[in-house]
Design a protein around this motif. Structure first.
Motif, PDB file in Angstrom:
ATOM      1  N   ILE A  63      -7.178  -1.210   6.008  1.00 50.85           N
ATOM      2  CA  ILE A  63      -6.639   0.015   6.769  1.00 50.85           C
ATOM      3  C   ILE A  63      -6.715   1.132   5.467  1.00 50.85           C
ATOM      4  O   ILE A  63      -6.188   0.661   4.108  1.00 50.85           O
ATOM      5  CB  ILE A  63      -5.143  -0.260   7.157  1.00 50.85           C
ATOM      6  CG1 ILE A  63      -5.239  -1.056   8.215  1.00 50.85           C
ATOM      7  CG2 ILE A  63      -4.657   1.119   7.460  1.00 50.85           C
ATOM      8  CD1 ILE A  63      -3.844  -1.199   8.912  1.00 50.85           C
ATOM      9  N   PHE A  64      -7.204   2.250   5.612  1.00 51.90           N
ATOM     10  CA  PHE A  64      -7.509   3.289   4.514  1.00 51.90           C
ATOM     11  C   PHE A  64      -6.983   4.684   5.063  1.00 51.90           C
ATOM     12  O   PHE A  64      -7.316   4.963   6.363  1.00 51.90           O
ATOM     13  CB  PHE A  64      -8.884   3.449   4.228  1.00 51.90           C
ATOM     14  CG  PHE A  64      -9.405   4.429   3.243  1.00 51.90           C
ATOM     15  CD1 PHE A  64      -9.000   3.968   1.852  1.00 51.90           C
ATOM     16  CD2 PHE A  64      -9.733   5.633   3.526  1.00 51.90           C
ATOM     17  CE1 PHE A  64      -9.535   4.893   1.110  1.00 51.90           C
ATOM     18  CE2 PHE A  64      -9.966   6.597   2.570  1.00 51.90           C
ATOM     19  CZ  PHE A  64      -9.868   6.292   1.170  1.00 51.90           C
ATOM     20  N   VAL A  65      -5.894   5.049   4.283  1.00 50.24           N
ATOM     21  CA  VAL A  65      -5.379   6.419   4.867  1.00 50.24           C
ATOM     22  C   VAL A  65      -5.496   7.423   3.642  1.00 50.24           C
ATOM     23  O   VAL A  65      -4.837   7.314   2.483  1.00 50.24           O
ATOM     24  CB  VAL A  65      -3.910   6.005   5.209  1.00 50.24           C
ATOM     25  CG1 VAL A  65      -3.306   7.307   5.870  1.00 50.24           C
ATOM     26  CG2 VAL A  65      -3.775   4.936   6.081  1.00 50.24           C
ATOM     27  N   SER A  66      -6.149   8.499   4.008  1.00 51.71           N
ATOM     28  CA  SER A  66      -6.136   9.280   3.167  1.00 51.71           C
ATOM     29  C   SER A  66      -6.172  10.929   3.911  1.00 51.71           C
ATOM     30  O   SER A  66      -7.341  10.961   4.633  1.00 51.71           O
ATOM     31  CB  SER A  66      -7.265   9.543   2.012  1.00 51.71           C
ATOM     32  OG  SER A  66      -7.281  10.433   1.191  1.00 51.71           O
ATOM     33  N   PRO A  67      -5.459  11.926   3.845  1.00 52.00           N
ATOM     34  CA  PRO A  67      -4.288  12.006   3.046  1.00 52.00           C
ATOM     35  C   PRO A  67      -3.067  10.904   3.592  1.00 52.00           C
ATOM     36  O   PRO A  67      -3.125  10.473   4.767  1.00 52.00           O
ATOM     37  CB  PRO A  67      -3.720  13.182   3.337  1.00 52.00           C
ATOM     38  CG  PRO A  67      -5.084  14.308   3.540  1.00 52.00           C
ATOM     39  CD  PRO A  67      -5.812  13.146   4.536  1.00 52.00           C
ATOM     40  N   SER A  68      -2.240  10.427   2.754  1.00 54.33           N
ATOM     41  CA  SER A  68      -1.283   9.276   2.949  1.00 54.33           C
ATOM     42  C   SER A  68      -0.229   9.772   3.448  1.00 54.33           C
ATOM     43  O   SER A  68       0.617  10.717   2.720  1.00 54.33           O
ATOM     44  CB  SER A  68      -1.319   8.498   1.680  1.00 54.33           C
ATOM     45  OG  SER A  68      -0.137   7.657   1.685  1.00 54.33           O
ATOM     46  N   ASN A  69       0.386   9.019   4.343  1.00 56.71           N
ATOM     47  CA  ASN A  69       1.849   8.772   4.686  1.00 56.71           C
ATOM     48  C   ASN A  69       2.245   7.360   4.185  1.00 56.71           C
ATOM     49  O   ASN A  69       1.628   6.489   4.679  1.00 56.71           O
ATOM     50  CB  ASN A  69       2.163   8.936   6.254  1.00 56.71           C
ATOM     51  CG  ASN A  69       3.485   8.833   6.809  1.00 56.71           C
ATOM     52  OD1 ASN A  69       4.322   8.556   5.968  1.00 56.71           O
ATOM     53  ND2 ASN A  69       3.674   8.585   7.895  1.00 56.71           N
TER      54      ASN A  69
ATOM     55  N   PRO B 286       2.273  15.674  -4.710  1.00 59.86           N
ATOM     56  CA  PRO B 286       1.398  15.242  -3.436  1.00 59.86           C
ATOM     57  C   PRO B 286       0.391  16.233  -3.162  1.00 59.86           C
ATOM     58  O   PRO B 286       0.462  17.420  -3.219  1.00 59.86           O
ATOM     59  CB  PRO B 286       2.332  15.199  -2.310  1.00 59.86           C
ATOM     60  CG  PRO B 286       3.537  16.110  -2.389  1.00 59.86           C
ATOM     61  CD  PRO B 286       3.687  16.076  -3.870  1.00 59.86           C
ATOM     62  N   GLN B 287      -0.918  15.694  -2.773  1.00 60.45           N
ATOM     63  CA  GLN B 287      -2.138  16.664  -2.499  1.00 60.45           C
ATOM     64  C   GLN B 287      -2.307  16.644  -1.215  1.00 60.45           C
ATOM     65  O   GLN B 287      -3.169  17.676  -0.622  1.00 60.45           O
ATOM     66  CB  GLN B 287      -3.178  16.192  -3.209  1.00 60.45           C
ATOM     67  CG  GLN B 287      -3.140  15.959  -4.883  1.00 60.45           C
ATOM     68  CD  GLN B 287      -4.289  15.558  -5.454  1.00 60.45           C
ATOM     69  OE1 GLN B 287      -5.026  14.822  -4.994  1.00 60.45           O
ATOM     70  NE2 GLN B 287      -4.666  16.397  -6.695  1.00 60.45           N
ATOM     71  N   GLY B 288      -1.391  16.008  -0.441  1.00 60.96           N
ATOM     72  CA  GLY B 288      -1.784  16.181   1.076  1.00 60.96           C
ATOM     73  C   GLY B 288      -0.456  15.874   1.892  1.00 60.96           C
ATOM     74  O   GLY B 288       0.515  15.300   1.447  1.00 60.96           O
ATOM     75  N   ALA B 289      -0.811  15.770   3.503  1.00 57.77           N
ATOM     76  CA  ALA B 289       0.342  15.720   4.363  1.00 57.77           C
ATOM     77  C   ALA B 289       1.458  16.367   3.881  1.00 57.77           C
ATOM     78  O   ALA B 289       1.338  17.635   3.520  1.00 57.77           O
ATOM     79  CB  ALA B 289       0.607  14.142   4.093  1.00 57.77           C
ATOM     80  N   PHE B 290       2.787  15.957   4.202  1.00 58.03           N
ATOM     81  CA  PHE B 290       3.933  16.576   4.147  1.00 58.03           C
ATOM     82  C   PHE B 290       5.124  15.690   3.680  1.00 58.03           C
ATOM     83  O   PHE B 290       6.250  15.880   4.184  1.00 58.03           O
ATOM     84  CB  PHE B 290       4.251  17.592   5.368  1.00 58.03           C
ATOM     85  CG  PHE B 290       4.241  17.052   6.575  1.00 58.03           C
ATOM     86  CD1 PHE B 290       4.888  15.878   6.973  1.00 58.03           C
ATOM     87  CD2 PHE B 290       3.336  17.712   7.386  1.00 58.03           C
ATOM     88  CE1 PHE B 290       4.850  15.572   8.297  1.00 58.03           C
ATOM     89  CE2 PHE B 290       3.196  17.338   8.755  1.00 58.03           C
ATOM     90  CZ  PHE B 290       4.193  16.001   9.198  1.00 58.03           C
ATOM     91  N   TYR B 291       4.573  14.786   2.898  1.00 55.48           N
ATOM     92  CA  TYR B 291       5.871  13.867   2.098  1.00 55.48           C
ATOM     93  C   TYR B 291       5.625  14.126   0.553  1.00 55.48           C
ATOM     94  O   TYR B 291       4.720  14.250  -0.100  1.00 55.48           O
ATOM     95  CB  TYR B 291       5.539  12.611   2.699  1.00 55.48           C
ATOM     96  CG  TYR B 291       5.180  12.423   4.215  1.00 55.48           C
ATOM     97  CD1 TYR B 291       6.490  12.203   4.858  1.00 55.48           C
ATOM     98  CD2 TYR B 291       4.082  12.119   4.673  1.00 55.48           C
ATOM     99  CE1 TYR B 291       6.400  12.419   6.282  1.00 55.48           C
ATOM    100  CE2 TYR B 291       3.826  12.039   6.017  1.00 55.48           C
ATOM    101  CZ  TYR B 291       5.098  12.208   6.899  1.00 55.48           C
ATOM    102  OH  TYR B 291       4.958  12.045   8.325  1.00 55.48           O
ATOM    103  N   ALA B 292       7.144  13.819  -0.204  1.00 55.83           N
ATOM    104  CA  ALA B 292       7.074  13.597  -1.502  1.00 55.83           C
ATOM    105  C   ALA B 292       7.584  12.076  -1.546  1.00 55.83           C
ATOM    106  O   ALA B 292       8.389  11.798  -0.857  1.00 55.83           O
ATOM    107  CB  ALA B 292       8.082  14.732  -1.813  1.00 55.83           C
TER     108      ALA B 292
ATOM    109  N   LEU C 208      -4.469  18.828   6.338  1.00 56.25           N
ATOM    110  CA  LEU C 208      -3.178  19.039   5.361  1.00 56.25           C
ATOM    111  C   LEU C 208      -3.393  18.624   3.938  1.00 56.25           C
ATOM    112  O   LEU C 208      -3.034  17.802   3.647  1.00 56.25           O
ATOM    113  CB  LEU C 208      -1.963  18.637   5.878  1.00 56.25           C
ATOM    114  CG  LEU C 208      -1.569  19.036   7.345  1.00 56.25           C
ATOM    115  CD1 LEU C 208      -0.283  18.304   7.817  1.00 56.25           C
ATOM    116  CD2 LEU C 208      -1.352  20.619   7.269  1.00 56.25           C
ATOM    117  N   THR C 209      -4.436  19.230   3.243  1.00 54.22           N
ATOM    118  CA  THR C 209      -4.427  19.172   1.912  1.00 54.22           C
ATOM    119  C   THR C 209      -4.340  20.507   1.290  1.00 54.22           C
ATOM    120  O   THR C 209      -4.402  21.437   1.520  1.00 54.22           O
ATOM    121  CB  THR C 209      -6.120  18.653   1.554  1.00 54.22           C
ATOM    122  OG1 THR C 209      -6.913  19.755   2.047  1.00 54.22           O
ATOM    123  CG2 THR C 209      -6.317  17.377   2.265  1.00 54.22           C
TER     124      THR C 209
END
Length: 401
Positions: free
Chosen positions: A174-180, A323-329, A214-215
């Motif tokens: 499983i590959f996720v980018s941008p990551s949650n 973070p470089q993407g999504a909306f999480y720290a 979202l990057t």
């Protein structure tokens, strides 16, 4: 007649409740009881769905053709639009027949694993990971093999780490980018290296691209499906929830080789049949509509991203990579553990999150939901005022640097 000792099946009884939904529900319950709680738990944009999408849904609700069953795989025009979008944005040429429209992204996650994984198969899961992945792997009969990358690696795993985790039973990655949950974005070079490695190993790659738009800071999104060698062993998961502020509309999709999509579609004919037609019409308007609303939301997230990292890094014991993407720290909170706060001494991030909720009335998700203890996830998909107030409360409780 004696009832069986086990009332709930072992298969369902073994899975854990969604940790992010649990935190969000608790925060909302406290709010409902009159508590002044600020929630950083759920990954849900605070913006309304763009007006042109809502208008498309209203029109669809009035059209009798949307009041009937439609193909289980999705409306033909929506599948075509998703195929065009995927070919363009992910550089993975596909046709409409290679698309399955699902009831939200979570169903796409489960359907892809159910279609690919047999009992005893292992699935490589880079950690920190979204809380649903290991439970969906378990439901499919597979075993999760976690591969952890900490903040010193910007939460990104390497080919060497993945290679060390492979066994004769490994079926997929499983590959996720941008990551949650981390907001990490793999570079084009990192993405291609992992894709080529998976292809050489003969592994399936299930790639979740729901945060692709979202990057920040000019960092590009690169789909691992664009690696030519992976063409026949990759499944793309996505949906409208995050990019278009449509979490409640429940429209996701999976894209991949025809045989896998056909198998997952057969499952869906028995599981749910078609996704609600009004939601599908709304999704069609989203996928084919103007990009300005998306960009406005992305700019707001970017502003909040900078603000939340700056404020979190003032808190004693916190270290937060940008973070470089999504909306999480994703906070490295290990430095805040094993210290006394108002008579309590948290030793895990779960205990720390509980303390922050009880004492500061701020809801965050502990690292245990996403892998190892010692971390906290905070969504910055909430208003600026609440963001500043929430972090200020945490700083008051834990102290400043």
């Amino acid at each position: 007649m004696t009832l069986p000792a086990r009332r709930v099946s072992a298969r369902i009884g073994s899975i854990a409740e969604s940790a992010t939904m649990k935190v969000d529900a608790k925060a909302k319950a406290l709010k409902g009881a009159g508590e002044d709680v600020i929630g950083f738990g759920a990954g849900e944009p605070d913006f309304p769905t763009p007006e042109h999408i809502v208008e498309a849904a209203v029109a669809a609700a009035k059209d009798p053709k949307n009041h009937k069953y439609t193909p289980a795989a999705g409306l033909p025009e929506l599948r075509e639009a998703i195929a065009e979008k995927t070919s363009r944005d992910s550089q993975y040429p596909v046709e409409a027949a290679q698309v399955l429209v699902t009831n939200g992204g979570k169903q796409a996650v489960y359907a892809s694993l159910a279609a690919l994984v047999d009992p005893g198969d292992e699935v490589l899961l880079p950690a920190p990971y979204w809380t649903t992945y290991p439970e969906a792997i378990k439901l499919a009969g597979g075993s999760t093999v976690e591969v952890f990358a900490g903040p010193e690696q910007q939460y990104k795993v390497t080919v060497e780490q993945l290679e060390a985790a492979v066994t004769g039973r490994t079926k997929a990655l499983i590959f996720v980018s941008p990551s949650n949950p981390t907001g990490a974005v793999y570079s084009p070079e990192e993405t291609r290296a992992i894709g080529r490695w998976a292809a050489e190993r003969g592994l399936w790659v299930i790639t979740d691209e729901i945060y692709e738009k979202l990057t920040y800071d000019g960092v590009p999104f690169t789909s691992i499906a664009s690696v030519p060698e992976l063409a026949d062993q990759v499944v793309i998961l996505s949906g409208v929830a995050k990019t278009f502020a449509m979490t409640g509309w429940r429209v996701g999709w999976m894209v991949g080789p025809s045989d896998v999509i056909k198998a997952a579609t057969t499952l869906q004919t028995h599981l749910t049949s078609n996704v609600a037609n009004v939601s599908q019409r709304a999704a069609l308007a989203a996928v084919t509509g103007p990009v300005e609303p998306i960009e406005a939301m992305r700019e707001a997230f970017d502003r909040r991203r900078k603000l939340i990292v700056e404020r979190l890094n003032r808190v004693a014991g916190f270290q937060t990579p940008v973070p470089q993407g999504a909306f999480y720290a994703y906070v490295d909170a290990r430095g805040a553990l094993n210290k006394e706060y108002d008579g309590a001494t948290p030793t895990t991030s779960a205990e720390l999150a509980e303390l922050i909720l009880e004492q500061a009335k701020v809801a965050v998700v502990p690292g245990e939901a996403f892998g190892p203890s010692g971390y906290l996830r905070l969504s910055y998909a909430l208003g600026d005022e609440d963001l500043v107030e929430g972090i200020s409360r945490i700083e008051t409780l834990l102290g400043s640097k």
